[in-house]
Enzyme design. Structure first.
Site: not given
Length: 331
Positions: A111-112, A239
């Site tokens: 998804e953007h 991370d």
């Protein structure tokens, strides 16, 4: 690329939007489609550096062709995003599909999201990250409560409690794979499946005698840092530094995860290494997960992994920081 996405996503139209981004490992591009805007993260390289091949050997993972290594990296990221998404605690881009990239390599379609630099939602991120870390513990508490209730506890939970440390798939911190074999004991997991593989790489590449001697001494000290500490496995981003967080109008977003179930304190190690987060982030986080005795020393131990990982990624510029942490911890 457009034709490939059209075919694989079942779209009628695909057009590059002009939005792009990326880091030192992969590059990305957004595309407008008739099913919504998507972001495509691509690792186009036909091969990684020799580091990844040697680490796969050290970890006894079958590497396969180099393109499959990029595919494994993106499959780990997709599994990480999916796991975080299911907790409904902090926003991540919804993963869609891992595909082979034109010309070799691999890519992850997701998804953007219209992301901007994290600023106004730092405290909210701290609170939501704590919720992510507490999610599995709450699942366990719910399971125990229902198991003691007549007529409940016999069914299969939609998201079962995870009682071990690890993850179902290999995930990559940078381009280096992390072994996530399930273990009952966190101290053993961290020493054997996080620090030891990094030290094996240091030994293979440079034979650094001082580093190896310090690690031998440190291994004897590690259990003392966890005495009288009960650790419930927490789903981690894995991370979480400033480059992997953002926000939009609805609140904070985290991305580029390298997830596994581990100690919640581990998450805060890299968070404080490269610019760090604001005080409001930490205040909100620790209001839900307070610090317990030994926190600062354990934070150094967890930062050791990231300094070693950077040493193995980018060279001996991170040697000094790695050795300093070990010296401090073996005193």
């Amino acid at each position: 690329m457009e034709e490939l996405l059209q075919r694989e996503l079942g779209c009628r139209s695909v057009k590059a939007s002009g939005h792009s981004g990326g880091g030192c490992i992969s590059q990305g591009q957004s595309y407008d489609t008739d099913i919504g805007r998507v972001f495509v993260k691509v690792n186009p390289k036909s091969e990684f550096s020799a580091n990844i091949t040697s680490l796969y050997v050290v970890l006894r993972i079958e590497p396969g062709p180099h393109a499959c290594q990029a595919k494994r990296m993106f499959e780990g990221e997709m599994s990480s995003l999916t796991a975080i998404l299911k907790t409904d605690t902090v926003k991540v881009p919804k993963p869609i599909k891992v595909l082979g990239a034109p010309g070799g390599g691999s890519m992850l379609v997701m998804e953007h999201l219209d992301m901007r630099y994290l600023s106004s939602h730092a405290a909210k991120l701290g609170a939501q990250l704590a919720d992510l870390h507490l999610d599995n513990k709450k699942l366990g508490e719910t399971f125990l409560k229902e198991a003691g209730t007549v007529g409940k506890g016999g069914g299969q939970a939609e998201r079962p409690f995870v009682g071990k440390f690890g993850f179902d798939v290999v995930t990559c911190c940078g381009y280096l794979p992390q072994v996530n074999d399930w273990q009952e004991d966190w101290v053993m997991f961290y020493a054997q499946q996080r620090i030891q593989p990094q030290m094996d790489m240091v030994e293979k590449k440079s034979g650094d005698r001082e580093a190896l001697e310090l690690w031998s001494a440190l291994q004897l000290k590690i259990p003392d840092l966890f005495r009288n500490l009960e650790i419930v496995p927490a789903l981690l981003h894995g991370d979480l530094w400033g480059g992997n967080v953002a926000e939009d109008s609805s609140g904070p977003i985290i991305f580029d995860p390298a997830s596994f179930y581990g100690h919640s304190e581990y998450e805060l190690a890299i968070a404080g290494m490269f610019g760090g987060f604001s005080g409001s982030f930490y205040s909100a986080y620790h209001s839900k997960i307070p610090k317990v005795p030994g926190f600062e020393q354990r934070l150094q131990l967890y930062q050791l992994f990231h300094y070693l990982n950077h040493w193995n990624h980018f060279g001996s510029g991170y040697r000094g920081s790695s050795l300093n942490i070990m010296r401090n911890l073996v005193k």
